[in-house]
Design a protein around this motif. Structure first.
Motif, short mmCIF file in Angstrom:
data_model
loop_
_atom_site.label_atom_id
_atom_site.label_comp_id
_atom_site.label_asym_id
_atom_site.label_seq_id
_atom_site.Cartn_x
_atom_site.Cartn_y
_atom_site.Cartn_z
N HIS A 1 0.82 -1.21 0.00
CA HIS A 1 0.00 0.00 0.00
C HIS A 1 0.86 1.26 0.00
O HIS A 1 0.50 2.26 -0.65
N LYS A 2 1.97 1.24 0.70
CA LYS A 2 2.84 2.42 0.72
C LYS A 2 3.44 2.67 -0.66
O LYS A 2 3.53 3.81 -1.13
N TYR A 3 3.87 1.61 -1.34
CA TYR A 3 4.41 1.77 -2.68
C TYR A 3 3.34 2.25 -3.66
O TYR A 3 3.60 3.11 -4.52
N PHE A 4 2.12 1.72 -3.54
CA PHE A 4 1.08 2.02 -4.52
C PHE A 4 0.49 3.41 -4.33
O PHE A 4 0.16 4.09 -5.30
N PHE A 5 0.36 3.84 -3.06
CA PHE A 5 -0.35 5.08 -2.79
C PHE A 5 0.53 6.26 -2.42
O PHE A 5 0.03 7.37 -2.27
N THR A 6 1.82 6.06 -2.24
CA THR A 6 2.71 7.19 -1.97
C THR A 6 3.16 7.78 -3.30
O THR A 6 3.86 7.13 -4.08
N LEU A 7 2.73 9.00 -3.56
CA LEU A 7 2.98 9.63 -4.85
C LEU A 7 3.58 11.02 -4.67
O LEU A 7 3.26 11.73 -3.73
N TYR B 1 -3.04 10.24 -12.34
CA TYR B 1 -1.62 10.55 -12.15
C TYR B 1 -1.24 11.86 -12.84
O TYR B 1 -0.40 12.62 -12.34
N ASN B 2 -1.86 12.15 -13.99
CA ASN B 2 -1.61 13.43 -14.66
C ASN B 2 -2.08 14.59 -13.80
O ASN B 2 -1.43 15.65 -13.75
N SER C 1 0.21 17.64 -12.58
CA SER C 1 -0.11 19.00 -13.00
C SER C 1 -0.48 19.90 -11.82
O SER C 1 -0.21 21.11 -11.84
N ALA C 2 -1.09 19.34 -10.78
CA ALA C 2 -1.49 20.14 -9.63
C ALA C 2 -0.44 20.14 -8.52
O ALA C 2 -0.67 20.70 -7.45
N ASN C 3 0.71 19.49 -8.78
CA ASN C 3 1.80 19.43 -7.79
C ASN C 3 1.30 18.88 -6.44
O ASN C 3 1.54 19.46 -5.39
N ILE C 4 0.61 17.77 -6.53
CA ILE C 4 0.07 17.12 -5.33
C ILE C 4 1.03 16.02 -4.86
O ILE C 4 1.53 15.23 -5.67
N ALA D 1 -6.82 2.49 6.12
CA ALA D 1 -5.74 3.47 6.03
C ALA D 1 -6.31 4.87 5.83
O ALA D 1 -7.50 5.05 5.55
N THR D 2 -5.43 5.85 5.99
CA THR D 2 -5.78 7.26 5.76
C THR D 2 -4.81 7.83 4.73
O THR D 2 -3.60 7.76 4.91
N GLN D 3 -5.37 8.37 3.64
CA GLN D 3 -4.56 9.03 2.63
C GLN D 3 -4.50 10.53 2.94
O GLN D 3 -5.47 11.12 3.41
N LYS D 4 -3.36 11.11 2.64
CA LYS D 4 -3.18 12.55 2.81
C LYS D 4 -2.74 13.13 1.48
O LYS D 4 -1.68 12.81 0.96
N LEU D 5 -3.58 13.98 0.89
CA LEU D 5 -3.27 14.65 -0.37
C LEU D 5 -2.86 16.09 -0.06
O LEU D 5 -3.67 16.90 0.37
N ILE D 6 -1.59 16.37 -0.27
CA ILE D 6 -1.02 17.65 0.12
C ILE D 6 -0.91 18.55 -1.11
O ILE D 6 -0.17 18.25 -2.05
N ARG D 7 -1.66 19.66 -1.08
CA ARG D 7 -1.55 20.68 -2.11
C ARG D 7 -0.84 21.90 -1.54
O ARG D 7 -0.53 21.95 -0.35
N SER D 8 -0.62 22.89 -2.38
CA SER D 8 0.08 24.10 -1.91
C SER D 8 -0.76 24.89 -0.91
O SER D 8 -0.22 25.58 -0.04
#
Length: 207
Positions: A80-86, A121-122, A126-129, A152-159
């Motif tokens: 899961h860490k490999y698949f969802f860490t972007l 993924y694009n 493009s959004a620098n996430i 699990a908990t995903q964290k999507l970090i934007r600016s």
């Protein structure tokens, strides 16, 4: 004369009984020594010496069944860490997903293809996430085929903000006959699917 013969026969019987007792004692002693030797050899096979910081430490090996739940959970967590860490980088995404695909069957490849075709993924690039994942818990079946449910908990970090997303997946695990550098535990996730993937909270980052 008869008394002498009787004494000789009695002495012979004593010697015979002594010889039989001595032979039985030798056999018992031999069996005991052999058992103790094999027992010590088995213990020695499970014992190894490790050189750590200039010191020799003694370590003991254990059967895989004792550590199987720990290894299974680590395999699930690693996948899961490999698949969802972007990160917003095409090569970084491809490298992480490639590592994850070694740990699962075609169901993971299909999930990756669906996300790619949907432009996920694009959008990340493009959004620098940056996307991170924290494994909350893993429910694991105790008998083969080993079933699991991962929370699990995903964290999507934007600016400007961080989105927290709840993630629940499930699948089965097959034990392989070999272990490799790409799959060190020797397990394969089968029939992997996402049950829940929804936003749970929005945190605005302080400027």
């Amino acid at each position: 004369m008869f008394t002498q013969l009787k004494n000789i026969e009695t002495a012979f019987q004593h010697i015979k009984r002594f010889s039989i007792a001595f032979l039985i004692t030798c056999l018992l002693l031999t069996c005991t020594v052999t058992f103790l030797c094999f027992n010590e050899m088995r213990k020695a096979d499970n014992r190894m010496l490790i050189l750590y910081n200039g010191k020799v430490l003694e370590a003991f090996a254990s059967e895989r069944k004792q550590n199987l739940p720990v290894e299974l959970r680590d395999h699930i967590r690693t996948f899961h860490k490999y698949f969802f860490t972007l990160d917003p980088d095409e090569k970084s995404i491809a490298a992480g997903v490639t590592k994850a695909l070694y740990l699962a069957d075609n169901s993971a490849k299909q999930a990756y293809d669906n996300l790619r075709e949907a432009g996920y993924y694009n959008n990340v690039i493009s959004a620098n996430i940056s996307q991170e994942i924290e494994i909350d818990s893993i429910q694991l079946g105790t008998e083969a085929p080993y079933t699991f449910t991962c929370y699990a908990t995903q964290k999507l970090i934007r600016s400007s903000s961080t989105v927290l997303r709840k993630l629940v997946t499930r699948g089965n695990i097959r034990v392989l006959n070999t272990q490799t550098d790409n799959n060190p535990h020797g397990f394969l996730i089968l029939g992997w699917e996402t049950l829940v993937n929804t936003d749970t909270n929005l945190k605005n980052l302080k400027s």
